[in-house]
Design a protein around this motif. Structure first.
Motif, PDB file in Angstrom:
ATOM      1  N   GLU A  45      -6.106  -0.842  -1.102  1.00 54.62           N
ATOM      2  CA  GLU A  45      -6.212  -1.642   0.130  1.00 54.62           C
ATOM      3  C   GLU A  45      -5.151  -2.739   0.184  1.00 54.62           C
ATOM      4  OE1 GLU A  45      -8.931  -0.628  -1.399  1.00 54.62           O
ATOM      5  OE2 GLU A  45     -10.437  -0.051   0.090  1.00 54.62           O
ATOM      6  N   LEU A  46      -4.735  -3.236  -0.990  1.00 51.97           N
ATOM      7  CA  LEU A  46      -3.725  -4.299  -0.994  1.00 51.97           C
ATOM      8  C   LEU A  46      -2.441  -3.793  -0.353  1.00 51.97           C
ATOM      9  CD1 LEU A  46      -4.204  -5.883  -4.522  1.00 51.97           C
ATOM     10  CD2 LEU A  46      -5.093  -6.657  -2.338  1.00 51.97           C
ATOM     11  N   LEU A  68      -2.232  -1.212   1.698  1.00 53.02           N
ATOM     12  CA  LEU A  68      -2.510  -0.936   3.112  1.00 53.02           C
ATOM     13  C   LEU A  68      -2.484  -2.224   3.917  1.00 53.02           C
ATOM     14  CD1 LEU A  68      -5.404   1.687   2.789  1.00 53.02           C
ATOM     15  CD2 LEU A  68      -2.962   2.087   3.121  1.00 53.02           C
ATOM     16  N   ALA A  69      -3.068  -3.294   3.346  1.00 55.40           N
ATOM     17  CA  ALA A  69      -3.081  -4.581   4.042  1.00 55.40           C
ATOM     18  C   ALA A  69      -1.653  -5.055   4.283  1.00 55.40           C
ATOM     19  CB  ALA A  69      -3.855  -5.615   3.222  1.00 55.40           C
ATOM     20  N   ALA A  70      -0.813  -4.946   3.241  1.00 54.61           N
ATOM     21  CA  ALA A  70       0.584  -5.366   3.385  1.00 54.61           C
ATOM     22  C   ALA A  70       1.267  -4.557   4.479  1.00 54.61           C
ATOM     23  CB  ALA A  70       1.312  -5.197   2.052  1.00 54.61           C
ATOM     24  N   MET A  71       0.954  -3.263   4.550  1.00 53.16           N
ATOM     25  CA  MET A  71       1.592  -2.417   5.558  1.00 53.16           C
ATOM     26  C   MET A  71       1.152  -2.766   6.974  1.00 53.16           C
ATOM     27  SD  MET A  71       2.175   1.377   4.068  1.00 53.16           S
ATOM     28  CE  MET A  71       0.703   1.744   3.169  1.00 53.16           C
ATOM     29  N   THR A  72      -0.159  -3.027   7.172  1.00 55.55           N
ATOM     30  CA  THR A  72      -0.569  -3.405   8.536  1.00 55.55           C
ATOM     31  C   THR A  72       0.064  -4.726   8.941  1.00 55.55           C
ATOM     32  OG1 THR A  72      -2.557  -4.473   7.702  1.00 55.55           O
ATOM     33  CG2 THR A  72      -2.818  -2.261   8.577  1.00 55.55           C
ATOM     34  N   MET A  73       0.375  -5.551   7.943  1.00 58.43           N
ATOM     35  CA  MET A  73       0.989  -6.839   8.281  1.00 58.43           C
ATOM     36  C   MET A  73       2.486  -6.712   8.508  1.00 58.43           C
ATOM     37  SD  MET A  73      -1.060  -9.752   6.219  1.00 58.43           S
ATOM     38  CE  MET A  73      -1.319  -8.938   4.682  1.00 58.43           C
ATOM     39  N   GLY A  74       3.000  -5.496   8.454  1.00 59.44           N
ATOM     40  CA  GLY A  74       4.396  -5.301   8.836  1.00 59.44           C
ATOM     41  C   GLY A  74       5.335  -4.958   7.702  1.00 59.44           C
ATOM     42  N   ALA A  75       4.804  -4.820   6.471  1.00 59.22           N
ATOM     43  CA  ALA A  75       5.688  -4.476   5.367  1.00 59.22           C
ATOM     44  C   ALA A  75       5.904  -2.959   5.330  1.00 59.22           C
ATOM     45  CB  ALA A  75       5.072  -4.937   4.040  1.00 59.22           C
ATOM     46  N   THR A  76       7.132  -2.564   5.051  1.00 60.05           N
ATOM     47  CA  THR A  76       7.392  -1.133   4.895  1.00 60.05           C
ATOM     48  C   THR A  76       6.678  -0.637   3.647  1.00 60.05           C
ATOM     49  OG1 THR A  76       9.338  -1.579   3.572  1.00 60.05           O
ATOM     50  CG2 THR A  76       9.675  -1.325   5.938  1.00 60.05           C
ATOM     51  N   ARG A  77       6.537   0.688   3.533  1.00 63.07           N
ATOM     52  CA  ARG A  77       5.876   1.254   2.365  1.00 63.07           C
ATOM     53  C   ARG A  77       6.523   0.769   1.078  1.00 63.07           C
ATOM     54  NH1 ARG A  77       2.300   5.734   3.358  1.00 63.07           N
ATOM     55  NH2 ARG A  77       2.254   5.935   5.600  1.00 63.07           N
ATOM     56  N   ARG A  97       8.349  -1.877   0.516  1.00 62.16           N
ATOM     57  CA  ARG A  97       8.163  -3.300   0.248  1.00 62.16           C
ATOM     58  C   ARG A  97       6.731  -3.611  -0.185  1.00 62.16           C
ATOM     59  NH1 ARG A  97      10.403  -8.258   3.703  1.00 62.16           N
ATOM     60  NH2 ARG A  97      12.293  -7.110   3.275  1.00 62.16           N
ATOM     61  N   ALA A  98       5.774  -2.931   0.439  1.00 60.33           N
ATOM     62  CA  ALA A  98       4.374  -3.121   0.061  1.00 60.33           C
ATOM     63  C   ALA A  98       4.182  -2.677  -1.385  1.00 60.33           C
ATOM     64  CB  ALA A  98       3.458  -2.310   0.982  1.00 60.33           C
ATOM     65  N   ILE A 138       3.876  -5.863  -3.832  1.00 61.03           N
ATOM     66  CA  ILE A 138       2.457  -6.079  -4.124  1.00 61.03           C
ATOM     67  C   ILE A 138       2.041  -5.283  -5.363  1.00 61.03           C
ATOM     68  CG2 ILE A 138       0.107  -5.944  -3.224  1.00 61.03           C
ATOM     69  CD1 ILE A 138       1.852  -7.929  -1.718  1.00 61.03           C
TER      70      ILE A 138
END
Lengths: 363, 271
Positions: free
Chosen positions: B171-172, B174-183, B185-186, B190
């Motif tokens: 989920e961490l 996924l959370a980063a991705m919904t906030m706009g981070a590319t795969r 970068r997430a 993270i």
């Protein structure tokens, strides 16, 4: 059960333009069809709850909207553009997870700033936005702490602030209160409601708790086996369920089998006049609070049954009485404790249902 | 003492606890005594190793650093351990991600295969490797030893990395991705960032496992490659050079330090 339902009229607290349109969306995992050609229009600014038992497809639907799963078919239109093919990062959505999913190695402020950094906010604007969000959720004093130093409720507030900071088109919430105890949950419900009112963000909220859905939602979509069993305001779903699944799941209603012919309902061997367009076999839903335990000389218009008290449970202001009736029917009755004469376990009672309290449904 | 008569259960508790402590004490003594003995002996000055030493001094440490015979094996050991540690990570990292985060068919088998060497007796394993390496002309080469050490360290490093990765919720990302981070970068910012303490810890484990390894090198090192453990082994076998007590003491402290470092890192990460 109808699968196609869209909003027919303006929603409380919402304007009439739609922000998200889901068309014929389906999803299968192997042979298992989790979502069956779903249609749904979400109005801008509304609080829509996806409610259903586990395995009903509600979380899958949310994950498809977020972009964590790909749909097997159908379209997902955000402001008219198809977002089904976009990466999660490109969908302009916010998400709050049940386990908060806060970044453990970052402070509260850095967690909130994460989405803003991805959007290349200038430093001053970023800082003022973070401060603003900290204030909205009342965590200004905790800005420099790590998530592990916060309580569950505080962590959930950080998750909320983090997802709202960059003003997403839609805020998705996946059972966000599932991990909290009851009193904290009630408090967080109020806070979520207030944040929704203040920000005006569209919210799609997933839960299996019908009380949560009742308190929070402008509209509730009740899901069962991958379709919408009902989609309406909480009040309508509560008072006028359109099928027995909605009636039992949303308002714990008693369901009885009856037959209608010529404006007369035959129920449990008794005949009462009803006002309905239905004919033939029907399901009759009666909410527990609409069934009464009566003494002698009650109205002749009502359906009346003799039964034995099997169980009495105290719910607080109300008590719930389970009555085993003649003919093998079990009825659940809820009544105020203070104004009701006590009944004993095993005692014989008369139970009465007025026709005006019945909801007749085709299935 | 009347209380114990009245409470037989408590008396039993007391006996159990005394027995438990005795057992613990004996185990510790049994495990540590040889180590303590070595440390004591390393400060003796007698021409032959004997207990108790008759003279005390640092002669043996001086000998280690001046005789010139220990330097070569030490350097080779350090070099092999470095390559082995890095190599193990290069294999283990993608492996644990594939096993834990992908939908790769047969992904559970992958981790099983990586951990398998742990259940095979090392001497049996070494014999098998000898046969394979002889075929591939890898006997007596540094590459060969590094490869062998990588397989030897892999189970431990995979377990260290994969238990840590399991703690990091998807989920961490996924959370980063919904906030706009590319795969990417997430993943890097993270997940990999949170895995970092385990990666360092895995590196240290890999390093120690190779640095400490005496069986595989005996089979695969040929006559030319002599790592430190091999050198110690040889020197005991043919003549007892008293300096080994000093080198053993140094090794012990170095390895203990690395182990403590790695466990501190892992504890910090768990916080």
């Amino acid at each position: 059960m109808s699968t196609v339902m869209t909003a027919q009229r303006p929603i409380r607290g919402a304007t009439t333009d739609s922000v998200l349109e889901i068309r014929q969306l389906s999803k299968s995992f192997g042979d298992v069809e989790v979502l069956k050609a779903i249609d749904l229009t979400v109005q801008r600014g509304e609080f829509l709850t996806l409610l259903g038992p586990s395995g009903s497809g509600k979380t899958t639907l949310l994950r498809i909207i977020a972009g964590f799963e790909a749909a097997s078919g159908g379209q997902l239109l955000l402001d008219g553009t198809d977002i089904g093919v976009l990466e999660p990062s490109e969908r302009r959505l916010g998400m709050v997870f049940q386990n908060y999913a806060l970044f453990p190695h970052m402070t509260v402020a850095d967690n909130i700033a994460y989405g803003l950094k991805q959007r290349k906010y200038a430093r001053a604007r970023l800082r003022s936005r973070v401060d603003e969000m900290l204030q909205v959720v009342g965590l200004t004093q905790h800005a420099g702490k790590r998530p592990s130093q916060l309580s569950g409720g505080q962590q959930q507030r950080v998750a909320l602030a983090r997802a709202l900071a960059y003003e997403p088109e839609i805020l998705l919430m996946d059972e966000p209160l599932g991990a909290l105890d009851r009193s904290l949950r009630l408090q967080m419900e109020q806070e979520i409601k207030q944040v929704h009112r203040e920000t005006g963000t569209t919210v799609i909220y997933v839960t299996h708790d019908q009380e949560e859905a009742l308190v929070l939602s402008d509209r509730v979509a009740i899901m069962n086996h991958g379709v919408f069993a009902g989609l309406d305001t909480p009040m309508n779903l509560f008072t006028r369920p359109e099928n027995s699944f909605v009636a039992t799941f949303f308002s714990d209603s008693n369901i009885l089998d009856g037959t209608v012919s010529g404006g007369v309902l035959e129920l449990l061997g008794q005949r009462v006049p009803v006002d309905t367009t239905l004919a033939g076999p029907v399901k009759v839903a009666v909410r527990p609070a609409q069934v009464s335990i009566v003494g002698d000389g009650a109205s002749t218009e009502a359906v009346r049954l003799r039964g034995t008290v099997r169980e009495v449970d105290l719910l607080g202001e109300l008590e719930q009485v389970e009555v085993d009736c003649e003919g093998g029917h079990a009825l659940t009755v809820r009544r105020p404790v203070s104004s009701s004469p006590p009944v004993d376990l095993g005692s014989a009672v008369d139970v009465e249902i007025a026709p005006s309290r019945m909801t007749l449904m085709a299935d | 003492m009347s209380t114990y008569v009245n409470h037989p259960a408590r008396a039993l508790d007391r006996t159990t606890s005394i027995l438990g402590r005795l057992l613990l004490g004996f185990s510790l003594l049994f495990l540590l005594l040889p180590a303590i003995l070595i440390v004591v002996l390393s400060f003796g000055t007698d021409p032959r190793v004997r207990f108790p030493p008759e003279g005390w001094g640092l002669d043996r440490y001086v000998d280690v650093f001046t005789s010139g015979s220990w330097g070569g094996p030490l350097l080779l050991s350090l070099e092999v351990a470095l390559y082995a540690a890095v190599g193990t990570l290069v294999v283990a990292l993608p492996l644990v991600f594939a096993a834990n985060r992908s939908r790769l068919p047969g992904r559970s088998l992958l981790e099983g295969v990586a951990i398998a060497p742990v259940v095979i007796p090392i001497s049996a394993y070494a014999v098998g490797m000898y046969a394979v390496f002889a075929e591939l002309d890898l006997i007596g080469t540094q590459r060969g030893v590094v490869l062998a050490h990588i397989t030897h360290a892999l189970p431990l490093v995979v377990i260290v990395l994969s238990t840590s990765l399991e703690q990091i919720r998807t989920e961490l990302e996924l959370a980063a991705m919904t906030m706009g981070a590319t795969r990417l970068r997430a993943w890097g910012g993270i997940t990999l960032r949170l895995l970092l303490p385990a990666v360092v810890s895995g590196f240290l484990f890999g390093f120690i496992s190779s640095f400490d390894e005496a069986v595989l090198i005996t089979f695969l090192g040929g006559s030319g490659l002599v790592t430190l453990p091999k050198y110690i082994f040889d020197s005991v076998q043919y003549s007892v050079d008293p300096a080994i007590t000093a080198i053993a003491t140094l090794l012990m402290f170095a390895v203990t330090f690395l182990m403590l470092l790695s466990s501190t890192l892992r504890r910090k990460e768990g916080r």
